[in-house]
Motif scaffolding. Structure first.
Motif, PDB file in Angstrom:
ATOM      1  N   GLN A 336      61.669  38.241  25.011  1.00 22.55           N
ATOM      2  CA  GLN A 336      62.396  37.444  24.024  1.00 22.55           C
ATOM      3  C   GLN A 336      63.133  36.243  24.614  1.00 22.55           C
ATOM      4  O   GLN A 336      63.416  35.287  23.900  1.00 22.55           O
ATOM      5  N   GLU A 337      63.441  36.293  25.914  1.00 22.83           N
ATOM      6  CA  GLU A 337      64.260  35.229  26.478  1.00 22.83           C
ATOM      7  C   GLU A 337      63.691  34.636  27.770  1.00 22.83           C
ATOM      8  O   GLU A 337      63.626  33.421  27.910  1.00 22.83           O
ATOM      9  N   ARG A 338      63.316  35.511  28.710  1.00 20.85           N
ATOM     10  CA  ARG A 338      63.014  35.009  30.044  1.00 20.85           C
ATOM     11  C   ARG A 338      61.970  35.879  30.736  1.00 20.85           C
ATOM     12  O   ARG A 338      62.006  37.103  30.632  1.00 20.85           O
ATOM     13  N   ILE A 339      61.054  35.230  31.454  1.00 22.56           N
ATOM     14  CA  ILE A 339      60.041  35.913  32.250  1.00 22.56           C
ATOM     15  C   ILE A 339      60.017  35.269  33.631  1.00 22.56           C
ATOM     16  O   ILE A 339      59.886  34.040  33.743  1.00 22.56           O
ATOM     17  N   VAL A 340      60.143  36.090  34.672  1.00 27.15           N
ATOM     18  CA  VAL A 340      60.027  35.582  36.041  1.00 27.15           C
ATOM     19  C   VAL A 340      58.982  36.426  36.761  1.00 27.15           C
ATOM     20  O   VAL A 340      59.147  37.633  36.913  1.00 27.15           O
ATOM     21  N   ILE A 341      57.903  35.779  37.201  1.00 27.97           N
ATOM     22  CA  ILE A 341      56.764  36.456  37.817  1.00 27.97           C
ATOM     23  C   ILE A 341      56.686  36.094  39.292  1.00 27.97           C
ATOM     24  O   ILE A 341      56.779  34.915  39.656  1.00 27.97           O
ATOM     25  N   THR A 342      56.501  37.091  40.142  1.00 29.11           N
ATOM     26  CA  THR A 342      56.227  36.868  41.560  1.00 29.11           C
ATOM     27  C   THR A 342      54.896  37.526  41.874  1.00 29.11           C
ATOM     28  O   THR A 342      54.751  38.744  41.740  1.00 29.11           O
ATOM     29  N   SER A 343      53.923  36.708  42.266  1.00 30.96           N
ATOM     30  CA  SER A 343      52.583  37.234  42.546  1.00 30.96           C
ATOM     31  C   SER A 343      51.925  36.374  43.612  1.00 30.96           C
ATOM     32  O   SER A 343      51.745  35.167  43.412  1.00 30.96           O
ATOM     33  N   PRO A 344      51.575  36.971  44.754  1.00 35.20           N
ATOM     34  CA  PRO A 344      50.967  36.172  45.824  1.00 35.20           C
ATOM     35  C   PRO A 344      49.587  35.645  45.456  1.00 35.20           C
ATOM     36  O   PRO A 344      49.163  34.610  45.954  1.00 35.20           O
ATOM     37  N   TYR A 345      48.887  36.394  44.609  1.00 37.71           N
ATOM     38  CA  TYR A 345      47.538  36.003  44.208  1.00 37.71           C
ATOM     39  C   TYR A 345      47.494  35.975  42.683  1.00 37.71           C
ATOM     40  O   TYR A 345      47.124  36.962  42.041  1.00 37.71           O
ATOM     41  N   PHE A 346      47.899  34.850  42.118  1.00 38.45           N
ATOM     42  CA  PHE A 346      47.951  34.697  40.663  1.00 38.45           C
ATOM     43  C   PHE A 346      46.641  34.052  40.217  1.00 38.45           C
ATOM     44  O   PHE A 346      46.498  32.833  40.183  1.00 38.45           O
ATOM     45  N   VAL A 347      45.667  34.913  39.903  1.00 38.83           N
ATOM     46  CA  VAL A 347      44.360  34.448  39.427  1.00 38.83           C
ATOM     47  C   VAL A 347      44.095  35.195  38.125  1.00 38.83           C
ATOM     48  O   VAL A 347      43.344  36.172  38.095  1.00 38.83           O
ATOM     49  N   PRO A 348      44.719  34.769  37.043  1.00 45.31           N
ATOM     50  CA  PRO A 348      44.711  35.550  35.805  1.00 45.31           C
ATOM     51  C   PRO A 348      43.409  35.434  35.039  1.00 45.31           C
ATOM     52  O   PRO A 348      42.640  34.484  35.226  1.00 45.31           O
ATOM     53  N   ASP A 349      43.177  36.418  34.174  1.00 45.22           N
ATOM     54  CA  ASP A 349      42.097  36.263  33.214  1.00 45.22           C
ATOM     55  C   ASP A 349      42.652  35.490  32.015  1.00 45.22           C
ATOM     56  O   ASP A 349      43.824  35.089  31.983  1.00 45.22           O
ATOM     57  N   GLU A 350      41.804  35.254  31.017  1.00 39.08           N
ATOM     58  CA  GLU A 350      42.220  34.441  29.877  1.00 39.08           C
ATOM     59  C   GLU A 350      43.394  35.067  29.133  1.00 39.08           C
ATOM     60  O   GLU A 350      44.284  34.370  28.648  1.00 39.08           O
ATOM     61  N   SER A 351      43.400  36.396  29.045  1.00 40.10           N
ATOM     62  CA  SER A 351      44.452  37.054  28.267  1.00 40.10           C
ATOM     63  C   SER A 351      45.827  36.836  28.897  1.00 40.10           C
ATOM     64  O   SER A 351      46.810  36.591  28.193  1.00 40.10           O
ATOM     65  N   ILE A 352      45.920  36.907  30.228  1.00 34.94           N
ATOM     66  CA  ILE A 352      47.199  36.674  30.897  1.00 34.94           C
ATOM     67  C   ILE A 352      47.617  35.216  30.762  1.00 34.94           C
ATOM     68  O   ILE A 352      48.800  34.911  30.514  1.00 34.94           O
ATOM     69  N   MET A 353      46.679  34.303  30.912  1.00 36.54           N
ATOM     70  CA  MET A 353      47.018  32.874  30.759  1.00 36.54           C
ATOM     71  C   MET A 353      47.542  32.591  29.362  1.00 36.54           C
ATOM     72  O   MET A 353      48.526  31.861  29.188  1.00 36.54           O
ATOM     73  N   TYR A 354      46.903  33.163  28.347  1.00 36.84           N
ATOM     74  CA  TYR A 354      47.380  32.961  26.975  1.00 36.84           C
ATOM     75  C   TYR A 354      48.780  33.555  26.794  1.00 36.84           C
ATOM     76  O   TYR A 354      49.644  32.956  26.149  1.00 36.84           O
ATOM     77  N   ALA A 355      48.999  34.727  27.363  1.00 36.13           N
ATOM     78  CA  ALA A 355      50.305  35.369  27.211  1.00 36.13           C
ATOM     79  C   ALA A 355      51.406  34.557  27.875  1.00 36.13           C
ATOM     80  O   ALA A 355      52.497  34.389  27.316  1.00 36.13           O
TER      81      ALA A 355
END
Length: 489
Positions: A336-355
């Motif tokens: 609802q307010e804030r998302i902070v992601i830490t990922s060394p290998y951020f290679v998302p599929d379409e669903s993650i990119m849309y989200a």
């Protein structure tokens, strides 16, 4: 030379054409079945451009399934976990939950069989050498058993005290069991010495997902067990992103570039440790056919004012659904307010990119921490191919300073929920690797992670769209080509 009056070269040409045509027709029928469209298109592209090599590669690594017996064992252990954890939920509800959290807990329970349990205590460890020392110190206190499971386990000057602790535990009469991924541990220097030390120490050890065809052990060769766990007497557990190896990974190319890994582990006490132990028991059973029922014991809740609720979420090819992906998507959409992601290998599929991009468009503050440099060229360039779309959407990208590889894997949702574990946000972690994540409901834990994120931010630089658009054409081409290969799974 002629055969029935026809030149042999002509016959061979016709045969080659027919085989090529058959490969393409069969590929169109077989490849897209039960596969993401992007993955299917990537495989078809490979097969159509290089038919013989592409077809052989598909036969080798194109099927995600495990051996039938291993799938059956996973189903058995899932039912065992459900039965042994029935009624185990004991969560505090004095502080109101986010209205959406109950459904995510149910999702995780249905997918991974693990309940949400309360009365736990957690402490983050972000210093590499101090983390190894902390795990060794708890092993030194073991009285019954020690369970160790790592993607990479390697004996070197840095990890020597960890191996000493395991050996000393065995001398005290403690049962020490070790699991390590076969391929990744084998690829690191000192693999032979590592095995010899474990054997000489009296440690019971097994390779995970071994590729030993002459011993009848074979599965898709790029399936890996990526989990990192330590459990001591069912009382204390560690999980997170760090492997048991020097932070340079002892590879010449890393030493030449001065690369050092930056990781994050969490030390746990309370009922959740039983959940971690169940993961180890699952993997030990899969590799040895030995079910460690004696090492399943109730853990008393910790008595602290800031106790947290935790839920273990295992994932991997042994499960029908992509458990980690579904959890991540649910949290990204519920935020609802804030998302902070830490990922060394951020290679998302379409669903993650849309989200992720939809979250920004919903008015949320979204940050992504990645490394300024990469240790794996293909993954590094594939990740970079998503930066423009993320920046244009409004995601703030922070690049952790070289020569450190920010290898931690966690994200925070608003002020109450977080996830930490071994899983990257990439298609390999979603589909091919055995991973373990932990969802936490507790403001005190989120505050700990916020402090860690603040530290990352202080040691990073923000990437701007203006800077990114000045990338040379050569980099853009490499990024886009790597992105195509990342879809092959």
């Amino acid at each position: 030379m002629t055969v029935f009056g026809i030149e042999l070269s002509t016959i061979l040409l016709v045969v080659a054409f027919l085989v090529d045509f058959a490969i393409r027709v069969v590929a169109i029928i077989v490849v897209p079945r039960n596969r993401r469209p992007t993955s299917g298109m990537a495989w078809l592209l490979a097969i159509f451009l290089i038919p013989y090599f592409g077809a052989l590669l598909f036969l080798l690594i194109g099927f995600r399934t495990l051996p039938k017996r291993r799938v059956e064992m996973q189903a058995e252990i899932n039912q065992f976990i459900l039965d042994s954890t029935a009624g185990m939920e004991r969560v505090q509800r004095e502080h109101p939950w986010p209205g959406w959290l109950e459904s995510v807990v149910e999702l995780n329970r249905n997918l991974g069989s693990m309940p949400l349990v309360g009365d736990n205590r957690a402490r983050l460890h972000g210093d590499y050498d101090e983390t190894l020392a902390a795990m060794a110190a708890d092993i030194d206190q073991a009285t019954k058993y020690v369970h160790v499971e790592f993607y990479i386990l390697s004996l070197d000057d840095t990890t020597g005290p960890f191996f000493d602790a395991m050996e000393n535990a065995v001398k005290r009469g403690v049962t020490v069991r070790v699991l390590m991924d076969h391929i990744q541990s084998m690829r690191k220097p000192g693999f032979k010495e590592t095995k010899q030390r474990l054997t000489a120490s009296g440690v019971k050890w097994q390779l995970m997902l071994p590729l030993q065809p002459f011993k009848g052990k074979w599965q898709r060769p790029d399936l890996r067990n990526h989990r990192k766990l330590v459990i001591v007497d069912g009382r204390v557990g560690f999980m997170g992103s760090q492997n048991v190896i020097d932070r340079s990974y002892n590879m010449k190319r890393n030493l030449r570039r001065g690369l050092k890994w930056k990781d994050l582990m969490v030390r746990l006490e309370g009922p959740i440790v039983s959940g971690l132990n169940a993961i180890f028991i699952t993997d030990w059973y899969s590799e040895t056919n030995e079910l460690l029922t004696r090492d399943i014991e109730p853990v008393h809740p910790v008595q602290v004012s800031d106790a947290i609720d935790c839920q273990i979420v295992p994932s991997g090819p042994g499960f029908e659904g992509e458990n980690n992906l579904r959890l991540f998507l649910a949290l990204l959409y519920y935020a609802q307010e804030r998302i902070v992601i830490t990922s060394p290998y951020f290679v998302p599929d379409e669903s993650i990119m849309y989200a992720v991009t939809t979250a920004v468009q919903r008015g949320l503050h979204v940050e992504l921490f990645v490394s300024e440099i990469g240790d794996q060229a293909l993954v590094y360039h594939a990740q970079r191919s998503y930066y423009e779309e993320l920046l244009r959407a409004g995601v703030k990208i922070y690049m952790y300073k070289a020569p450190y590889v920010l290898h931690a894997k966690h994200f925070t949702i608003d002020d109450d929920v977080a996830v930490i574990g071994s899983s990257n946000m990439d298609m390999r972690s979603f589909s091919l690797n055995f991973e373990v994540s932990m969802m936490v409901r507790g403001r005190s834990f989120v505050e700990q992670l916020r402090a860690v994120e603040d530290g990352y931010r202080a040691d990073s630089r923000e990437l701007t769209l203006e800077e990114w658009m000045k990338q040379p054409l050569k980099s853009t081409i490499l990024d886009n080509l790597a992105r195509l290969t990342s879809a092959v799974q």
